[in-house]
Write an enzyme that holds these catalytic residues in place. Structure first.
Site, short mmCIF file in Angstrom:
data_model
loop_
_atom_site.label_atom_id
_atom_site.label_comp_id
_atom_site.label_asym_id
_atom_site.label_seq_id
_atom_site.Cartn_x
_atom_site.Cartn_y
_atom_site.Cartn_z
CD GLN A 190 -0.46 -12.98 -3.75
OE1 GLN A 190 -0.13 -14.24 -3.71
NE2 GLN A 190 -0.19 -12.34 -2.84
CB SER A 223 5.31 -8.04 -8.00
OG SER A 223 5.89 -7.83 -6.85
CD1 TRP A 238 -2.04 -3.18 -8.94
CD2 TRP A 238 -2.04 -5.00 -10.16
NE1 TRP A 238 -2.69 -2.90 -9.99
CE2 TRP A 238 -2.61 -3.84 -10.85
CE3 TRP A 238 -2.05 -6.19 -11.08
CZ2 TRP A 238 -2.89 -3.96 -12.27
CZ3 TRP A 238 -2.28 -6.13 -12.30
CH2 TRP A 238 -2.74 -5.06 -12.82
CG HIS A 270 -1.97 -1.16 1.26
ND1 HIS A 270 -3.26 -0.82 1.00
CD2 HIS A 270 -1.86 -2.45 1.58
CE1 HIS A 270 -4.07 -1.89 1.25
NE2 HIS A 270 -3.13 -2.78 1.19
CD GLN A 301 10.09 -7.09 -7.19
OE1 GLN A 301 10.03 -7.80 -6.45
NE2 GLN A 301 8.62 -6.46 -7.64
#
Length: 460
Positions: free
Chosen positions: A378, A358, A356, A16, A338
């Site tokens: 997911q 990712s 979401w 979030h 990432q």
């Protein structure tokens, strides 16, 4: 000229915080000040990580409230009580803030902070939901509670909802599956009832028009507004090359050797990146299977495995039986940036839980995906990745609900071996990368949508 101020009420979880902070930066660039409202735990962690070292940009301030869990919820803590305390204490803190700070002209809130909309309504301050899952998932929830529950509960292999592609049961958000406790469905129903309290509720979605054109217009009762992808500019439109992080990590990235330097030594599109987010914790047996699958592929890999600690803060994970072989073939870290990894030319594929954030990051960086979904949205995200956008493949679960190492190997090879399927997935990944960047470009749909929203904020 008096600057507008938007308050962002944000649930204290990385999934979030990242899009909310990115949204805050976009508001600041558009001349709108932001108050970031979250828990003491999240604020402390954000302030102590390296990403916060540069300080807050002008116009952004933080207000933290105590939810009674200032050191965070323990792994075995009472989640129901945690959410109850969060609502009670957070509502009181927000009510006092709005009463004493008349600069706030609009409230934007996470869906797990739906009570913020109720407090805003009491204070006669307009609000909007920042939805950090795909628009498709919100539509599924909406239709479930508005006439389609029987069809969804029937468990059909082809569930047809208005303006959405056909869905099978395994692709539904897990809150709607029969084995999920009823209280989770009721919790989601309450969130939608909060939206229903507005005449035409505004929902800001971390997506873009070309990605989910039908879902964004499927609910007549709400105004869904695509404003994504909400990721740092350096990895998207390039408008600010120095903006390389969200700026609010709850976890320190690994200091043991630099991931990017390691990637620099690898050939183009050769590395398999494996990460299952900041929350998901697989049992050791499943981790062993993932390790076996990676070894069987014989490709270099970067595997992010979070340190697991018990309630006393002590590390409790056991080493994998094949750890020696794994370290020879790849690199294992406890945390990394990432986006820096996904944007690196050496990246060939991303094995992910399909959270979401990712999913959006991989899409924006043009990286093919091996989807290993577990819960929440997911499962639906994996469906969209495989069937709607064609940027990856989804693993097949075994009878026990896990994933065999041989299945990890099969799916990685499918997107990495240079065959027909691999080429198609890579072509689609590049296509969506281009469209994502166009959406946030000067004449892009998301930028236009954001400006239209800010025009409404100015009139509030």
């Amino acid at each position: 000229m008096v600057r507008r101020r938007v308050l962002l009420a944000t649930f204290p979880a990385q999934g979030h915080i990242n899009p909310a902070l990115q949204f805050a930066k976009r508001l600041l660039k558009a001349g709108t000040d932001v108050t970031f409202f979250t828990s003491v735990y999240a604020w402390r962690r954000m302030a102590n990580t390296a990403s916060a070292a540069a300080g807050n940009p002008p116009g952004l301030d933080f207000v933290a409230f105590s939810d009674g869990y200032d050191d965070g919820l323990k792994p075995c803590g009472d989640g129901k009580r945690y959410m109850s305390e969060m609502k009670a204490r957070g509502s009181e803190a927000l009510r006092n803030l709005l009463l004493n700070n008349h600069d706030v002209t609009f409230v934007v809130y996470s869906h797990l902070f739906a009570w913020a909309a109720e407090v805003a309504r009491e204070s006669q301050v307009p609000s909007a939901l920042l939805w950090v899952e795909p628009a498709t998932v919100l539509c599924i929830y909406y239709f479930y509670f508005n006439g389609y529950a029987d069809e969804i509960d029937a468990g059909s292999d082809e569930i047809q909802l208005p303006r959405l592609p056909p869905l099978e049961q395994r692709s539904l958000p897990t809150f709607l599956l029969p084995e999920t406790p009823e209280r989770f469905r009721l919790m989601m129903k309450e969130k939608l009832e909060t939206l229903d309290g507005e005449e035409k509720a505004k929902v800001l979605v971390n997506t873009f028009d070309a990605l989910e054109p039908d879902a964004l217009t499927a609910i007549d009762r709400y105004e869904l507004i695509g404003i994504g992808p909400l990721i740092p500019s350096a990895f998207l439109d390039g408008g600010d090359p120095s903006e390389t992080s969200y700026g609010g990590d709850l976890f320190e990235k690994s200091e043991e050797n630099n991931c990017v330097e390691w990637l620099d030594t690898k050939p183009k599109s050769s590395v398999v990146y494996v990460s299952f987010g900041s929350v998901l914790r697989f049992p050791k047996a499943q981790m062993e299977e993932i390790g076996k699958g990676l070894l069987a592929c014989g490709r270099p890999f970067l595997w992010m495995i979070r340190e697991q600690k018990n309630d006393d803060g002590e590390e409790e994970e056991e080493e994998l039986s094949c750890i020696g072989e794994l370290k020879k073939m790849g690199k294992i870290v406890s945390w990394c940036s990432q986006l820096e990894v996904l944007a690196h030319p050496a990246l060939g594929c991303f094995v992910t839980h399909c959270g979401w954030n990712s999913a959006v990051e991989s899409l924006s960086c043009g990286v093919p995906v091996v989807a290993v979904p577990q819960w929440f949205d997911q499962t639906t995200n994996a469906k969209l990745i495989e069937d709607a956008w064609g940027t990856g493949v989804r693993v097949r679960m075994n009878e026990g609900g896990g994933v065999d190492g041989s299945e990890i190997e099969r799916c990685v090879e499918m997107v990495m071996d240079g065959g027909e399927k691999s080429k198609l997935v890579r072509e689609n990944a590049i296509k969506w990368k281009t469209l994502a960047r166009e959406a946030m470009g000067e004449d892009g749909s998301s930028l236009k949508n954001l400006n239209a929203f800010l025009h409404q904020v100015a009139r509030a």
